[in-house]
Design an enzyme around this catalytic site. Sequence first.
Site, PDB file in Angstrom:
ATOM      1  N   ARG A 177       0.825  -1.225   0.000  1.00 30.36           N
ATOM      2  CA  ARG A 177       0.000   0.000   0.000  1.00 30.36           C
ATOM      3  C   ARG A 177       0.853   1.267   0.000  1.00 30.36           C
ATOM      4  O   ARG A 177       0.519   2.271   0.628  1.00 30.36           O
ATOM      5  CB  ARG A 177      -0.970   0.010   1.189  1.00 30.36           C
ATOM      6  CG  ARG A 177      -1.913  -1.175   1.238  1.00 30.36           C
ATOM      7  CD  ARG A 177      -2.815  -1.238   0.002  1.00 30.36           C
ATOM      8  NE  ARG A 177      -3.700  -2.389   0.057  1.00 30.36           N
ATOM      9  CZ  ARG A 177      -3.475  -3.569  -0.504  1.00 30.36           C
ATOM     10  NH1 ARG A 177      -2.362  -3.760  -1.203  1.00 30.36           N
ATOM     11  NH2 ARG A 177      -4.328  -4.554  -0.397  1.00 30.36           N
ATOM     12  N   SER A 227     -11.619  -0.943   2.311  1.00 32.05           N
ATOM     13  CA  SER A 227     -10.935  -1.413   3.518  1.00 32.05           C
ATOM     14  C   SER A 227     -10.330  -0.213   4.240  1.00 32.05           C
ATOM     15  O   SER A 227      -9.547   0.542   3.669  1.00 32.05           O
ATOM     16  CB  SER A 227      -9.844  -2.407   3.127  1.00 32.05           C
ATOM     17  OG  SER A 227      -9.146  -2.844   4.254  1.00 32.05           O
ATOM     18  N   GLU A 297      -5.751   2.906   6.019  1.00 32.35           N
ATOM     19  CA  GLU A 297      -5.407   2.734   4.612  1.00 32.35           C
ATOM     20  C   GLU A 297      -6.065   3.844   3.801  1.00 32.35           C
ATOM     21  O   GLU A 297      -5.533   4.310   2.802  1.00 32.35           O
ATOM     22  CB  GLU A 297      -5.890   1.364   4.145  1.00 32.35           C
ATOM     23  CG  GLU A 297      -5.545   1.010   2.721  1.00 32.35           C
ATOM     24  CD  GLU A 297      -5.927  -0.425   2.400  1.00 32.35           C
ATOM     25  OE1 GLU A 297      -6.653  -0.627   1.418  1.00 32.35           O
ATOM     26  OE2 GLU A 297      -5.489  -1.337   3.123  1.00 32.35           O
TER      27      GLU A 297
END
Length: 307
Positions: A177, A227, A297
């Site tokens: 990420r 998410s 995130e």
Amino acid sequence: MINKIATELQDLSHSLLVKTNEPLNKYTYTKTGGPADVFAVPQTIEEAQIVVTYAYKNDIPLMVLGNGSNLIIRDGGIRGIVLYLMNLTEITYKNNTLTAQTGAAIIDVSREAHKLSLAGLEFACGIPGSVGGALHMNAGAYGGETKDVLNRALVLTASGELIELDRQTLEEGASYRHSIIADKNYIVLEADFLLTPDAEETIAAKMANFTEQRESRQPLEYPSCGSVFKRPEGRFVGPMIQEAGLQGHTIGGVQVSLKHAGFMVNINQGTATDYIDLIAHVQKVIHQNYNVKLEPEVKILGEKIEV
């Protein structure tokens, strides 16, 4: 000042779409977010460069917006210019390489690869982001990551300089990420995905399997930011939130999803403030219970609403 900026931008390119005080809840997956002072929508890569250069030379804050799938914009909105890139959607093919502009949906690039019997992007068949967003966060799923198939990127620097990044640079700067794009605050304009020829039915089977998993596990029936938290080492976020008794916990109109505790969904006209307060509450409880610090995130940008 807002009208002056809008007028000057419009004068630089008459096909550039420019709006003032544009509500951003129309452009985010959470259906939240306050207004942008100036909202600029380029129709070409050249127009995107014009906007970035103008903002840099005039010391005006600039935020880049793709399809807003992994983003929370605070209820006070965004000061300065929002550069909306979702009209740059061209996808072309040559020599096992798909070249996609920044606003193309990564799902569409995955589907185009399937049509051409090219493997490597099956993992992206359910990722609801743009190409630019996928590069920015090195988006991934089901064991695949964007960096695995990324061969080249055309980007703008913060000053409006156009540069190319090769495969080695992109791969070395990428991790879970995370990407060199984010590190350097680059603006993605175009990307090359180098893929591998394979049987169409093999690619289709993988995509069908991934789609079934996603639809059965994720709360796609409500607006969400995807998410919410990065996966901490040695842990899974959803089970921790479940075990802590937080599944279904609601603040305002936003709820920890009953279908997948790693998601937060807008069930009743929730606001960005509701999202942010719920994220903070979950972080606090998880830290108290497990001594684990959950890192979002999702990106959180913009101004708090003035009361």
